[in-house]
Design a protein around this motif. Structure first.
Motif, mmCIF file in Angstrom:
data_model
loop_
_atom_site.group_PDB
_atom_site.id
_atom_site.type_symbol
_atom_site.label_atom_id
_atom_site.label_comp_id
_atom_site.label_asym_id
_atom_site.label_seq_id
_atom_site.Cartn_x
_atom_site.Cartn_y
_atom_site.Cartn_z
ATOM 1 N N THR A 3 25.871 46.569 44.955
ATOM 2 C CA THR A 3 24.966 46.364 43.819
ATOM 3 C C THR A 3 25.707 46.554 42.503
ATOM 4 O O THR A 3 25.510 45.792 41.546
ATOM 5 C CB THR A 3 23.774 47.336 43.901
ATOM 6 N N LEU A 4 26.574 47.571 42.460
ATOM 7 C CA LEU A 4 27.384 47.795 41.263
ATOM 8 C C LEU A 4 28.298 46.604 41.001
ATOM 9 O O LEU A 4 28.439 46.153 39.849
ATOM 10 C CB LEU A 4 28.219 49.068 41.438
ATOM 11 N N ILE A 5 28.905 46.065 42.058
ATOM 12 C CA ILE A 5 29.770 44.893 41.913
ATOM 13 C C ILE A 5 28.965 43.698 41.420
ATOM 14 O O ILE A 5 29.409 42.952 40.537
ATOM 15 C CB ILE A 5 30.463 44.572 43.258
ATOM 16 N N GLU A 6 27.769 43.502 41.986
ATOM 17 C CA GLU A 6 26.915 42.394 41.549
ATOM 18 C C GLU A 6 26.613 42.488 40.057
ATOM 19 O O GLU A 6 26.739 41.487 39.323
ATOM 20 C CB GLU A 6 25.607 42.399 42.344
ATOM 21 N N ASN A 7 26.220 43.666 39.616
ATOM 22 C CA ASN A 7 25.861 43.839 38.206
ATOM 23 C C ASN A 7 27.073 43.646 37.297
ATOM 24 O O ASN A 7 26.974 43.001 36.241
ATOM 25 C CB ASN A 7 25.259 45.226 37.989
ATOM 26 N N THR A 8 28.220 44.205 37.710
ATOM 27 C CA THR A 8 29.433 44.101 36.894
ATOM 28 C C THR A 8 29.908 42.658 36.802
ATOM 29 O O THR A 8 30.244 42.158 35.718
ATOM 30 C CB THR A 8 30.553 44.972 37.483
ATOM 31 N N MET A 9 29.931 41.963 37.942
ATOM 32 C CA MET A 9 30.410 40.589 37.957
ATOM 33 C C MET A 9 29.444 39.653 37.228
ATOM 34 O O MET A 9 29.870 38.706 36.551
ATOM 35 C CB MET A 9 30.605 40.124 39.404
ATOM 36 N N THR A 10 28.149 39.902 37.355
ATOM 37 C CA THR A 10 27.167 39.084 36.637
ATOM 38 C C THR A 10 27.371 39.222 35.132
ATOM 39 O O THR A 10 27.363 38.220 34.395
ATOM 40 C CB THR A 10 25.735 39.510 37.018
ATOM 41 N N LYS A 11 27.563 40.445 34.673
ATOM 42 C CA LYS A 11 27.791 40.676 33.244
ATOM 43 C C LYS A 11 29.050 39.972 32.771
ATOM 44 O O LYS A 11 29.066 39.336 31.696
ATOM 45 C CB LYS A 11 27.893 42.173 32.973
ATOM 46 N N ALA A 24 35.380 30.720 39.528
ATOM 47 C CA ALA A 24 36.382 31.297 40.431
ATOM 48 C C ALA A 24 37.408 32.108 39.650
ATOM 49 O O ALA A 24 37.873 33.156 40.115
ATOM 50 C CB ALA A 24 37.067 30.199 41.233
ATOM 51 N N ASN A 25 37.785 31.620 38.460
ATOM 52 C CA ASN A 25 38.719 32.371 37.612
ATOM 53 C C ASN A 25 38.188 33.765 37.312
ATOM 54 O O ASN A 25 38.871 34.772 37.509
ATOM 55 C CB ASN A 25 38.946 31.635 36.295
ATOM 56 N N VAL A 26 36.963 33.826 36.823
ATOM 57 C CA VAL A 26 36.382 35.102 36.407
ATOM 58 C C VAL A 26 36.147 36.014 37.607
ATOM 59 O O VAL A 26 36.453 37.212 37.560
ATOM 60 C CB VAL A 26 35.069 34.880 35.639
ATOM 61 N N VAL A 27 35.604 35.457 38.682
ATOM 62 C CA VAL A 27 35.317 36.261 39.877
ATOM 63 C C VAL A 27 36.601 36.837 40.463
ATOM 64 O O VAL A 27 36.658 38.014 40.847
ATOM 65 C CB VAL A 27 34.575 35.411 40.930
ATOM 66 N N SER A 28 37.650 36.018 40.523
ATOM 67 C CA SER A 28 38.918 36.479 41.079
ATOM 68 C C SER A 28 39.481 37.645 40.274
ATOM 69 O O SER A 28 39.925 38.648 40.830
ATOM 70 C CB SER A 28 39.932 35.328 41.093
ATOM 71 N N VAL A 29 39.432 37.528 38.952
ATOM 72 C CA VAL A 29 39.923 38.606 38.099
ATOM 73 C C VAL A 29 39.096 39.869 38.309
ATOM 74 O O VAL A 29 39.634 40.972 38.477
ATOM 75 C CB VAL A 29 39.880 38.192 36.614
ATOM 76 N N GLY A 30 37.778 39.729 38.312
ATOM 77 C CA GLY A 30 36.899 40.883 38.457
ATOM 78 C C GLY A 30 37.093 41.608 39.773
ATOM 79 O O GLY A 30 37.178 42.841 39.809
ATOM 80 N N LEU A 31 37.168 40.871 40.869
ATOM 81 C CA LEU A 31 37.318 41.502 42.179
ATOM 82 C C LEU A 31 38.671 42.179 42.320
ATOM 83 O O LEU A 31 38.793 43.234 42.948
ATOM 84 C CB LEU A 31 37.131 40.457 43.288
ATOM 85 N N ARG A 32 39.703 41.593 41.744
ATOM 86 C CA ARG A 32 41.022 42.223 41.796
ATOM 87 C C ARG A 32 41.003 43.557 41.050
ATOM 88 O O ARG A 32 41.553 44.559 41.520
ATOM 89 C CB ARG A 32 42.078 41.303 41.171
ATOM 90 N N MET A 33 40.378 43.568 39.890
ATOM 91 C CA MET A 33 40.335 44.791 39.093
ATOM 92 C C MET A 33 39.504 45.864 39.790
ATOM 93 O O MET A 33 39.863 47.046 39.794
ATOM 94 C CB MET A 33 39.785 44.488 37.703
ATOM 95 N N LEU A 34 38.396 45.464 40.399
ATOM 96 C CA LEU A 34 37.578 46.436 41.122
ATOM 97 C C LEU A 34 38.326 46.996 42.328
ATOM 98 O O LEU A 34 38.217 48.183 42.653
ATOM 99 C CB LEU A 34 36.271 45.778 41.567
#
Length: 222
Positions: free
Chosen positions: A66-74, A121-131
């Motif tokens: 849920t935290l990942i969903e909220n962070t990635m959505t933002k 995909a650009n944004v999601v890839s960056v976000g997941l790597r950082m998390l």
């Protein structure tokens, strides 16, 4: 002392030894019975404890999702300025979790790899790597992330927004980020600590120039 008397004395001594051994074994038996009762008591609740721990683990994992969903959505909405919602679909099978990532726009599902020409995909890839890096043990892993052309599908006007999020997240989470990009360096100056421009080797080495706002330095060849 007659032979009969000696025999009786010997038998009495043996009896005393046997009785002593009996008493010792009786104490050991009582101790083992107590331990067995404790083990049986644990076994009676083992299944319920295991189930409770598994449920707790699943609940914690779902809260993390849920935290990942909220962070990635933002992040998606802030960078792309679109009503995109990041979703996770989690299933548990054979004590293992399987997570599927997807996005929705106005309630309609979209392919992450194709969303907005690949920009999603650009944004999601960056976000997941950082998390992912944020979860590593700092005692064993250095918090350093290399993003190689992770903005390749972004419109140039959106690159500063992605850079700002990366800079802010890196500062808050405490790790360094090296971004490599083909976009114009001016898109990075505002939110990067240092910016360098590389130019092709024309016979005297690769050109390396540190770029600062309104005051680019002389290029050096290496």
């Amino acid at each position: 002392m007659t032979e009969t008397t000696q025999d009786l004395e010997s038998l009495r001594k043996r009896l005393n030894r046997i009785e002593g051994k009996r008493d010792e074994l009786t104490v050991q038996q009582a101790d083992l019975q107590a331990k067995l009762a404790s083990v049986n008591g644990f076994l009676e609740i083992a299944d319920s404890v295991t189930a409770a721990l598994e449920q707790l683990g699943n609940d914690i994992f779902k809260r993390q999702l849920t935290l990942i969903e909220n962070t990635m959505t933002k992040a998606l909405q802030e960078v792309l300025e679109q009503p995109i919602v990041f979703k996770t679909n989690c299933t548990f099978k054979r004590d293992a979790a399987s997570v599927e990532f997807l996005i929705e726009r106005d309630g309609n599902p979209e392919d992450i790899m194709k969303g907005q020409g690949g920009s999603v995909a650009n944004v999601v890839s960056v976000g997941l790597r950082m998390l992912a890096i944020a979860t590593l043990d700092e005692r064993r892993h250095r918090r350093f992330l290399v993003l190689d052309e992770q903005d390749c599908w972004l419109h140039p006007d959106l690159v500063p927004k992605l850079t700002q999020i990366v800079q802010r997240a890196g500062t808050e989470l405490g790790f360094q980020v090296l971004m490599i990009s083909h976009h114009d360096v001016t898109h990075f100056i505002r939110h990067a600590d240092k910016v360098y421009r590389l130019s092709p080797d024309r016979g005297d080495g690769v050109g390396l120039e540190q770029v600062v706002a309104d005051a680019p330095q002389e290029a050096e060849n290496y």
